[in-house]
Design a protein around this motif. Structure first.
Motif, mmCIF file in Angstrom:
data_model
loop_
_atom_site.group_PDB
_atom_site.id
_atom_site.type_symbol
_atom_site.label_atom_id
_atom_site.label_comp_id
_atom_site.label_asym_id
_atom_site.label_seq_id
_atom_site.Cartn_x
_atom_site.Cartn_y
_atom_site.Cartn_z
ATOM 1 N N HIS A 78 5.101 39.119 -22.783
ATOM 2 C CA HIS A 78 5.533 39.446 -21.593
ATOM 3 C C HIS A 78 4.734 40.565 -20.732
ATOM 4 O O HIS A 78 5.510 41.582 -20.523
ATOM 5 C CB HIS A 78 6.960 39.673 -21.331
ATOM 6 C CG HIS A 78 7.681 38.267 -21.590
ATOM 7 N ND1 HIS A 78 9.188 38.065 -21.566
ATOM 8 C CD2 HIS A 78 7.351 37.008 -22.115
ATOM 9 C CE1 HIS A 78 9.463 36.833 -21.996
ATOM 10 N NE2 HIS A 78 8.331 36.456 -22.045
ATOM 11 N N THR A 79 3.246 40.769 -20.805
ATOM 12 C CA THR A 79 2.601 41.541 -20.248
ATOM 13 C C THR A 79 2.007 41.345 -19.019
ATOM 14 O O THR A 79 1.976 40.219 -18.599
ATOM 15 C CB THR A 79 1.340 41.998 -21.224
ATOM 16 O OG1 THR A 79 0.513 40.756 -21.082
ATOM 17 C CG2 THR A 79 1.858 42.490 -22.560
ATOM 18 N N PRO A 80 1.968 42.310 -18.010
ATOM 19 C CA PRO A 80 1.240 42.007 -16.692
ATOM 20 C C PRO A 80 0.106 41.184 -16.469
ATOM 21 O O PRO A 80 -0.013 40.357 -15.737
ATOM 22 C CB PRO A 80 1.044 43.374 -16.190
ATOM 23 C CG PRO A 80 1.992 44.415 -16.939
ATOM 24 C CD PRO A 80 2.019 43.889 -18.292
ATOM 25 N N THR A 81 -0.741 41.149 -17.620
ATOM 26 C CA THR A 81 -2.076 40.810 -17.532
ATOM 27 C C THR A 81 -1.771 39.038 -17.992
ATOM 28 O O THR A 81 -1.982 38.015 -17.316
ATOM 29 C CB THR A 81 -3.057 40.944 -18.817
ATOM 30 O OG1 THR A 81 -3.302 42.344 -18.333
ATOM 31 C CG2 THR A 81 -4.169 40.182 -18.670
ATOM 32 N N ASP B 196 -6.309 43.545 -11.622
ATOM 33 C CA ASP B 196 -5.677 43.932 -12.920
ATOM 34 C C ASP B 196 -6.792 44.528 -13.882
ATOM 35 O O ASP B 196 -6.485 45.703 -14.371
ATOM 36 C CB ASP B 196 -5.130 42.956 -13.509
ATOM 37 C CG ASP B 196 -4.567 43.081 -15.071
ATOM 38 O OD1 ASP B 196 -3.660 43.952 -14.996
ATOM 39 O OD2 ASP B 196 -5.187 42.602 -16.072
ATOM 40 N N ARG B 197 -7.797 43.885 -14.198
ATOM 41 C CA ARG B 197 -8.938 44.356 -15.021
ATOM 42 C C ARG B 197 -9.721 45.723 -14.444
ATOM 43 O O ARG B 197 -9.998 46.704 -15.070
ATOM 44 C CB ARG B 197 -9.663 43.357 -15.285
ATOM 45 C CG ARG B 197 -9.370 42.350 -16.031
ATOM 46 C CD ARG B 197 -9.117 42.795 -17.758
ATOM 47 N NE ARG B 197 -7.468 43.310 -17.658
ATOM 48 C CZ ARG B 197 -6.906 44.159 -18.113
ATOM 49 N NH1 ARG B 197 -7.688 44.734 -19.300
ATOM 50 N NH2 ARG B 197 -5.557 44.334 -18.331
ATOM 51 N N TYR C 138 -2.639 53.282 -15.460
ATOM 52 C CA TYR C 138 -2.394 51.460 -15.394
ATOM 53 C C TYR C 138 -1.050 51.197 -15.811
ATOM 54 O O TYR C 138 -0.292 50.380 -15.185
ATOM 55 C CB TYR C 138 -3.557 51.006 -16.561
ATOM 56 C CG TYR C 138 -3.264 49.382 -16.757
ATOM 57 C CD1 TYR C 138 -3.686 48.416 -15.547
ATOM 58 C CD2 TYR C 138 -2.731 49.019 -17.766
ATOM 59 C CE1 TYR C 138 -3.758 47.176 -15.804
ATOM 60 C CE2 TYR C 138 -2.329 47.536 -17.770
ATOM 61 C CZ TYR C 138 -2.897 46.520 -17.029
ATOM 62 O OH TYR C 138 -2.605 45.171 -17.088
ATOM 63 N N PRO C 139 -0.425 51.690 -16.878
ATOM 64 C CA PRO C 139 0.906 51.255 -17.243
ATOM 65 C C PRO C 139 1.945 51.600 -16.049
ATOM 66 O O PRO C 139 2.881 50.912 -15.871
ATOM 67 C CB PRO C 139 1.232 52.344 -18.307
ATOM 68 C CG PRO C 139 0.277 52.601 -19.239
ATOM 69 C CD PRO C 139 -0.775 52.808 -18.108
ATOM 70 N N ASN C 140 1.557 52.460 -15.299
ATOM 71 C CA ASN C 140 2.640 53.117 -14.335
ATOM 72 C C ASN C 140 2.136 52.142 -13.021
ATOM 73 O O ASN C 140 3.205 51.790 -12.135
ATOM 74 C CB ASN C 140 2.721 54.371 -13.957
ATOM 75 C CG ASN C 140 3.154 55.298 -15.082
ATOM 76 O OD1 ASN C 140 3.960 54.906 -15.872
ATOM 77 N ND2 ASN C 140 2.368 56.529 -15.173
ATOM 78 N N ARG D 193 5.876 44.460 -10.370
ATOM 79 C CA ARG D 193 4.782 44.315 -9.288
ATOM 80 C C ARG D 193 3.863 43.209 -9.308
ATOM 81 O O ARG D 193 3.666 42.631 -8.417
ATOM 82 C CB ARG D 193 3.998 45.681 -9.445
ATOM 83 C CG ARG D 193 4.881 46.986 -8.881
ATOM 84 C CD ARG D 193 3.957 48.121 -8.871
ATOM 85 N NE ARG D 193 4.415 49.321 -8.392
ATOM 86 C CZ ARG D 193 3.984 50.663 -8.483
ATOM 87 N NH1 ARG D 193 2.745 50.620 -9.041
ATOM 88 N NH2 ARG D 193 4.939 51.605 -8.060
ATOM 89 N N VAL D 194 3.596 42.947 -10.622
ATOM 90 C CA VAL D 194 2.925 41.866 -10.950
ATOM 91 C C VAL D 194 3.587 40.435 -10.656
ATOM 92 O O VAL D 194 3.216 39.477 -9.938
ATOM 93 C CB VAL D 194 2.311 41.700 -12.482
ATOM 94 C CG1 VAL D 194 1.853 40.226 -12.641
ATOM 95 C CG2 VAL D 194 1.427 42.582 -12.727
ATOM 96 N N LYS D 195 4.778 40.279 -10.751
ATOM 97 C CA LYS D 195 5.635 39.191 -10.294
ATOM 98 C C LYS D 195 5.774 39.003 -9.064
ATOM 99 O O LYS D 195 5.808 37.948 -8.267
ATOM 100 C CB LYS D 195 7.127 39.083 -11.229
ATOM 101 C CG LYS D 195 7.139 39.244 -12.524
ATOM 102 C CD LYS D 195 8.515 39.277 -13.114
ATOM 103 C CE LYS D 195 8.677 39.258 -14.585
ATOM 104 N NZ LYS D 195 10.224 39.400 -15.361
ATOM 105 N N ILE D 196 6.144 40.024 -8.063
ATOM 106 C CA ILE D 196 5.979 40.094 -6.846
ATOM 107 C C ILE D 196 4.898 39.572 -6.202
ATOM 108 O O ILE D 196 4.735 38.716 -5.324
ATOM 109 C CB ILE D 196 6.383 41.638 -6.341
ATOM 110 C CG1 ILE D 196 8.050 41.968 -6.697
ATOM 111 C CG2 ILE D 196 6.418 41.573 -4.790
ATOM 112 C CD1 ILE D 196 8.057 43.427 -6.123
#
Length: 342
Positions: free
Chosen positions: A74-77, A137-138, A148-150, A156-159
């Motif tokens: 379950h990572t943003p990428t 993202d990249r 990047y982590p913040n 934010r990615v889900k939104i």
């Protein structure tokens, strides 16, 4: 423009220079005619499209299950990859409509015709939007690794993913409003599936669905590629002198570079597969396509949805491990979601 091009491509795949039987014999002259093809060609086409549909649905379902089930993924990428897998999964179902059209007749009614197009354009637009998000993202991961982590969080990615799909659905519902209000209004005969949008709306859709996003993707990835190469050279020349603390940083950078390289392959393959279709819309040369080239352009677009999970299998060990766990049903065991996948 894009909708008109798709109508043309879909129509050309239905046409043949020799036409024989009616799609609806009881309707006589108001019915479209079936395309007359050798029997073995129809059988081969049916087998090919059925295989693409089955493989696409199966492989992308594995990606969806993997990322959704295992918490470590379950990572943003990976959430962006999940969005891409969902769109590819639906593309696998859309191939079924091409199977229905093997004999050149649309037998599912005018309402299903417009729903097919609406779903088609929503998926296409959402896929392109997801590619833009992957590129951003990249870009952030490579150019701003400490922040990047913040900056890029799961929330934010889900939104962003939700907005991507909602905007795609809203825009194309407006774009196809006339067709939705009166399905089949542009069909010339029963058994045809055609939609039409006005020139300005089509041109606007072409810009926001293809030209703009693709330009952003190419620019961002060109910058990412240049920086990735320079980082790789720097790490090779200084890795021997790094301390333990620095080694952790180097490992993190390597991980980001590997992710950028893998997702770069996904983006390049995606562009190669969708560009022919959109270039037809951009140049307005729809009428120069024959049935074979139109079928190739459509199949190339559909085939891309098969390729993405294959790319993951080659580059991501976690996906290969996930497939083994799913195939052996170990995923059903209690606590399997906590399995170490990395």
């Amino acid at each position: 423009m894009t909708s008109t091009a798709a109508s043309c491509l879909l129509f050309l795949t239905m046409k043949s220079f020799e036409e024989a039987e009616l799609c609806f014999p009881e309707l006589l002259n108001s019915s479209c005619r079936k395309a007359m093809r050798p029997h073995f060609v129809s059988i081969l086409t049916y087998i090919l499209l059925s295989s693409i549909s089955l493989i696409t649905v199966t492989l992308n379902l594995l990606v969806i299950i993997s990322i959704s089930h295992f918490k470590q993924l379950h990572t943003p990428t990976n959430l962006l990859l999940l969005s891409l897998a969902v769109s590819d999964f639906f593309v696998g179902f859309l191939v079924c409509f091409q199977i229905v059209l093997i004999d050149g007749c649309w037998l599912l009614g005018d309402l299903m015709c417009i729903l097919y197009y609406v779903l088609y354009y929503i998926i296409t637009s959402a896929s392109v939007g997801t590619m833009v998000l992957i590129s951003v993202d990249r870009y952030v991961a490579i150019f701003y690794p400490l922040h990047y982590p913040n900056k890029v969080t799961q929330k934010r990615v889900k939104i962003c993913i939700c907005l991507c799909w909602i905007c795609s659905a809203f825009i194309h519902s407006l774009l196809l409003k006339d067709n939705l209000e009166q399905p089949g209004r542009y069909n010339s005969c029963f058994g045809e599936c055609v939609i039409v949008i006005n020139y300005i709306a089509g041109l606007t859709d072409l810009f926001f669905t293809f030209i703009g996003p693709v330009t952003v993707v190419i620019v961002l990835y060109m910058r990412v590629f240049v920086v990735a190469v320079s980082h790789a050279r720097a790490m090779r020349s200084h890795i021997a002198a790094f301390s333990i603390k620095s080694s952790v940083s180097v490992t993190a950078k390597k991980s980001e570079l590997k992710a950028a390289r893998t997702l770069g392959v996904v983006v390049v393959v995606f562009l190669v597969c969708i560009c022919p279709f959109f270039c037809v819309a951009l140049t307005g040369q729809d009428t120069l396509l024959n049935a074979s080239s139109a079928a190739f352009v459509l199949c190339l677009f559909y085939f891309n949805s098969c390729l993405n999970p294959v790319i993951y299998a080659f580059f991501y060990p976690w996906f290969r491990k996930s497939i083994r766990l799913i195939a052996t049903l170990k995923i059903l065991q209690p606590g399997s979601c906590e399995t170490n996948m990395l």
